[in-house]
Design a protein around this motif. Structure first.
Motif, PDB file in Angstrom:
ATOM      1  N   PRO A  95       0.780  -1.237   0.000  1.00 12.68           N
ATOM      2  CA  PRO A  95       0.000   0.000   0.000  1.00 12.68           C
ATOM      3  C   PRO A  95       0.812   1.288   0.000  1.00 12.68           C
ATOM      4  O   PRO A  95       0.238   2.373  -0.102  1.00 12.68           O
ATOM      5  N   VAL A  96       2.140   1.163   0.105  1.00  6.13           N
ATOM      6  CA  VAL A  96       2.968   2.377   0.163  1.00  6.13           C
ATOM      7  C   VAL A  96       4.096   2.301  -0.854  1.00  6.13           C
ATOM      8  O   VAL A  96       4.549   1.228  -1.229  1.00  6.13           O
ATOM      9  N   TYR A  97       4.536   3.456  -1.270  1.00  4.20           N
ATOM     10  CA  TYR A  97       5.596   3.556  -2.267  1.00  4.20           C
ATOM     11  C   TYR A  97       6.473   4.744  -1.891  1.00  4.20           C
ATOM     12  O   TYR A  97       6.057   5.892  -1.982  1.00  4.20           O
ATOM     13  N   GLY A  98       7.663   4.455  -1.390  1.00  2.00           N
ATOM     14  CA  GLY A  98       8.540   5.525  -0.947  1.00  2.00           C
ATOM     15  C   GLY A  98       9.481   5.034   0.139  1.00  2.00           C
ATOM     16  O   GLY A  98       9.509   3.848   0.463  1.00  2.00           O
ATOM     17  N   PRO A  99      10.275   5.933   0.719  1.00  2.00           N
ATOM     18  CA  PRO A  99      11.258   5.529   1.734  1.00  2.00           C
ATOM     19  C   PRO A  99      10.599   5.019   3.004  1.00  2.00           C
ATOM     20  O   PRO A  99       9.523   5.480   3.400  1.00  2.00           O
ATOM     21  N   MET A 100      11.250   4.071   3.669  1.00  2.00           N
ATOM     22  CA  MET A 100      10.696   3.507   4.901  1.00  2.00           C
ATOM     23  C   MET A 100      10.658   4.530   6.030  1.00  2.00           C
ATOM     24  O   MET A 100       9.906   4.371   6.988  1.00  2.00           O
ATOM     25  N   GLN A 101      11.447   5.570   5.902  1.00  4.71           N
ATOM     26  CA  GLN A 101      11.442   6.629   6.910  1.00  4.71           C
ATOM     27  C   GLN A 101      10.044   7.229   7.074  1.00  4.71           C
ATOM     28  O   GLN A 101       9.674   7.688   8.164  1.00  4.71           O
ATOM     29  N   ASP A 102       9.274   7.219   5.996  1.00  8.16           N
ATOM     30  CA  ASP A 102       7.935   7.808   6.027  1.00  8.16           C
ATOM     31  C   ASP A 102       6.841   6.800   6.318  1.00  8.16           C
ATOM     32  O   ASP A 102       5.655   7.126   6.298  1.00  8.16           O
ATOM     33  N   LEU A 103       7.220   5.555   6.594  1.00 10.23           N
ATOM     34  CA  LEU A 103       6.241   4.488   6.776  1.00 10.23           C
ATOM     35  C   LEU A 103       5.640   4.535   8.176  1.00 10.23           C
ATOM     36  O   LEU A 103       6.346   4.578   9.172  1.00 10.23           O
ATOM     37  N   SER A 104       4.316   4.510   8.242  1.00 14.28           N
ATOM     38  CA  SER A 104       3.636   4.523   9.536  1.00 14.28           C
ATOM     39  C   SER A 104       3.634   3.131  10.150  1.00 14.28           C
ATOM     40  O   SER A 104       3.792   2.119   9.451  1.00 14.28           O
ATOM     41  N   ASP A 105       3.436   3.074  11.463  1.00 14.75           N
ATOM     42  CA  ASP A 105       3.337   1.785  12.136  1.00 14.75           C
ATOM     43  C   ASP A 105       2.180   0.977  11.564  1.00 14.75           C
ATOM     44  O   ASP A 105       2.294  -0.242  11.380  1.00 14.75           O
ATOM     45  N   GLU A 106       1.077   1.664  11.293  1.00 18.47           N
ATOM     46  CA  GLU A 106      -0.104   0.974  10.782  1.00 18.47           C
ATOM     47  C   GLU A 106       0.169   0.336   9.423  1.00 18.47           C
ATOM     48  O   GLU A 106      -0.226  -0.805   9.160  1.00 18.47           O
ATOM     49  N   ALA A 107       0.864   1.076   8.547  1.00 20.84           N
ATOM     50  CA  ALA A 107       1.171   0.547   7.218  1.00 20.84           C
ATOM     51  C   ALA A 107       2.125  -0.637   7.311  1.00 20.84           C
ATOM     52  O   ALA A 107       1.954  -1.640   6.610  1.00 20.84           O
ATOM     53  N   PHE A 108       3.126  -0.533   8.190  1.00 19.43           N
ATOM     54  CA  PHE A 108       4.073  -1.639   8.357  1.00 19.43           C
ATOM     55  C   PHE A 108       3.357  -2.888   8.860  1.00 19.43           C
ATOM     56  O   PHE A 108       3.561  -3.990   8.338  1.00 19.43           O
ATOM     57  N   GLY A 149      17.962  -4.553  -1.533  1.00 20.00           N
ATOM     58  CA  GLY A 149      17.331  -3.385  -0.954  1.00 20.00           C
ATOM     59  C   GLY A 149      16.572  -2.559  -1.973  1.00 20.00           C
ATOM     60  O   GLY A 149      16.739  -2.702  -3.178  1.00 20.00           O
ATOM     61  N   SER A 150      15.710  -1.689  -1.487  1.00 21.98           N
ATOM     62  CA  SER A 150      14.930  -0.812  -2.344  1.00 21.98           C
ATOM     63  C   SER A 150      14.674   0.514  -1.635  1.00 21.98           C
ATOM     64  O   SER A 150      14.427   0.540  -0.429  1.00 21.98           O
ATOM     65  N   LEU A 151      14.710   1.588  -2.394  1.00 24.08           N
ATOM     66  CA  LEU A 151      14.414   2.908  -1.837  1.00 24.08           C
ATOM     67  C   LEU A 151      12.924   3.215  -1.870  1.00 24.08           C
ATOM     68  O   LEU A 151      12.489   4.223  -1.317  1.00 24.08           O
ATOM     69  N   THR A 152      12.138   2.367  -2.504  1.00 20.20           N
ATOM     70  CA  THR A 152      10.717   2.669  -2.690  1.00 20.20           C
ATOM     71  C   THR A 152       9.765   1.607  -2.144  1.00 20.20           C
ATOM     72  O   THR A 152       8.651   1.928  -1.758  1.00 20.20           O
ATOM     73  N   ILE A 153      10.179   0.356  -2.107  1.00 25.47           N
ATOM     74  CA  ILE A 153       9.289  -0.706  -1.622  1.00 25.47           C
ATOM     75  C   ILE A 153       9.998  -1.552  -0.558  1.00 25.47           C
ATOM     76  O   ILE A 153       9.916  -2.771  -0.549  1.00 25.47           O
ATOM     77  N   GLY A 154      10.668  -0.867   0.361  1.00 25.96           N
ATOM     78  CA  GLY A 154      11.483  -1.543   1.364  1.00 25.96           C
ATOM     79  C   GLY A 154      10.693  -2.450   2.284  1.00 25.96           C
ATOM     80  O   GLY A 154      11.095  -3.595   2.541  1.00 25.96           O
ATOM     81  N   ALA A 155       9.558  -1.980   2.808  1.00 25.24           N
ATOM     82  CA  ALA A 155       8.771  -2.797   3.734  1.00 25.24           C
ATOM     83  C   ALA A 155       8.186  -4.015   3.029  1.00 25.24           C
ATOM     84  O   ALA A 155       8.141  -5.114   3.588  1.00 25.24           O
ATOM     85  N   TYR A 156       7.763  -3.827   1.803  1.00 28.79           N
ATOM     86  CA  TYR A 156       7.286  -4.951   1.000  1.00 28.79           C
ATOM     87  C   TYR A 156       8.405  -5.983   0.850  1.00 28.79           C
ATOM     88  O   TYR A 156       8.177  -7.191   0.988  1.00 28.79           O
ATOM     89  N   GLY A 157       9.612  -5.520   0.593  1.00 26.02           N
ATOM     90  CA  GLY A 157      10.756  -6.411   0.474  1.00 26.02           C
ATOM     91  C   GLY A 157      11.018  -7.184   1.749  1.00 26.02           C
ATOM     92  O   GLY A 157      11.349  -8.378   1.706  1.00 26.02           O
ATOM     93  N   ILE A 158      10.878  -6.525   2.894  1.00 28.39           N
ATOM     94  CA  ILE A 158      11.056  -7.208   4.176  1.00 28.39           C
ATOM     95  C   ILE A 158      10.046  -8.340   4.309  1.00 28.39           C
ATOM     96  O   ILE A 158      10.378  -9.455   4.731  1.00 28.39           O
TER      97      ILE A 158
END
Length: 251
Positions: A95-108, A149-158
């Protein structure tokens, strides 16, 4: 070794893209295929296409993030076909596209819960029955995003790295019961799910130029690899992550 007559396969997220291509290929090889997505309306065109081609398919809607619906998917499949021989865990979200720095707890939590916990739960529901029936196969759709690694879909990669680890552990636990479990890691595939990555012409050109086959993948490319992993073509392969990316990760 690819005659699936009499065998039953569940393919999650099979209303479109990679999942649909897998469902249609398995049906062409003779399998009874359970087509599953969030809504029955999304599944119906796939079932109709399979039926029109002479195959056997059943739509069972399921929200993979809801444990009770996963159990219902398993129960209804067994009620219809008697047993489950092949499980393809394809459904996932990003659901997100961008750096993990901007990722909310809910999205993770949503990414990890939907992509990892749902696969874990579904496998735990299916594999005991597979063991009682003498064995089976599981294919878990990972991604090359879980390898690098990815700068845009990091959490998805995890989440996809976690699914590959899940495949290894399940293969170790269930191998003595004649159940093989493997992960399949596609590269960039031309699907709606990955549209944000390939619809950018400049980005697409860069990816294709660094990919030895000089193209991104099609859903059918991944379906063929899934068929390999789900059948006796790969009878001595388990606990592995098979990369199908046109060579992108080695360039």
């Amino acid at each position: 070794m690819i005659d699936l007559t009499g065998k039953t396969a569940i393919v999650t997220g099979s209303s479109r893209g990679i999942g649909r291509a897998i469902a249609e290929l398995f049906a062409r090889c003779g399998a009874n295929v359970v087509v599953s997505s969030r809504s029955e309306e999304a599944c119906t065109p796939v079932v109709e296409a399979i039926s029109a081609a002479g195959g056997e398919a059943l739509a069972i809607p399921c929200h993979i993030g809801k444990k009770d619906q996963l159990q219902s998917l398993v129960d209804k499949t067994i009620a219809a076909y008697g047993q489950i021989d092949m499980l393809v865990c394809n459904a996932a979200i990003n659901p997100v596209y961008g750096p993990m720095q901007d990722l909310s707890d809910e999205a993770f939590d949503k990414i990890m819960g939907t992509n990892v916990r749902s696969t874990f739960n579904l496998c735990n529901m299916v594999l005991p029955g597979m063991a009682q029936n003498g064995g089976g196969t599981v294919v878990i759709l990972s991604s090359i995003a879980g390898i690098r690694g990815s700068l845009t879909i990091g959490a998805y990669g995890i989440s996809k790295a976690a699914e590959a680890a899940l495949a290894r552990n399940l293969a170790l636990e269930w191998g003595p019961k004649n159940i093989r479990v493997n992960a399949l890691a596609p590269g960039l595939i031309k699907t709606d799910f990955a549209k944000a990555l390939w619809e950018d012409k400049e980005r697409l050109d860069r990816i294709e130029q660094r990919t030895p086959l000089r193209r991104i993948g099609a859903p059918e490319d991944i379906a063929g690899t899934a068929l390999f992993l789900a059948t006796d073509l790969s009878a001595y392969v388990t606990g592995q992550t098979i990369v199908a990316d046109g060579g992108e990760t080695i360039s």
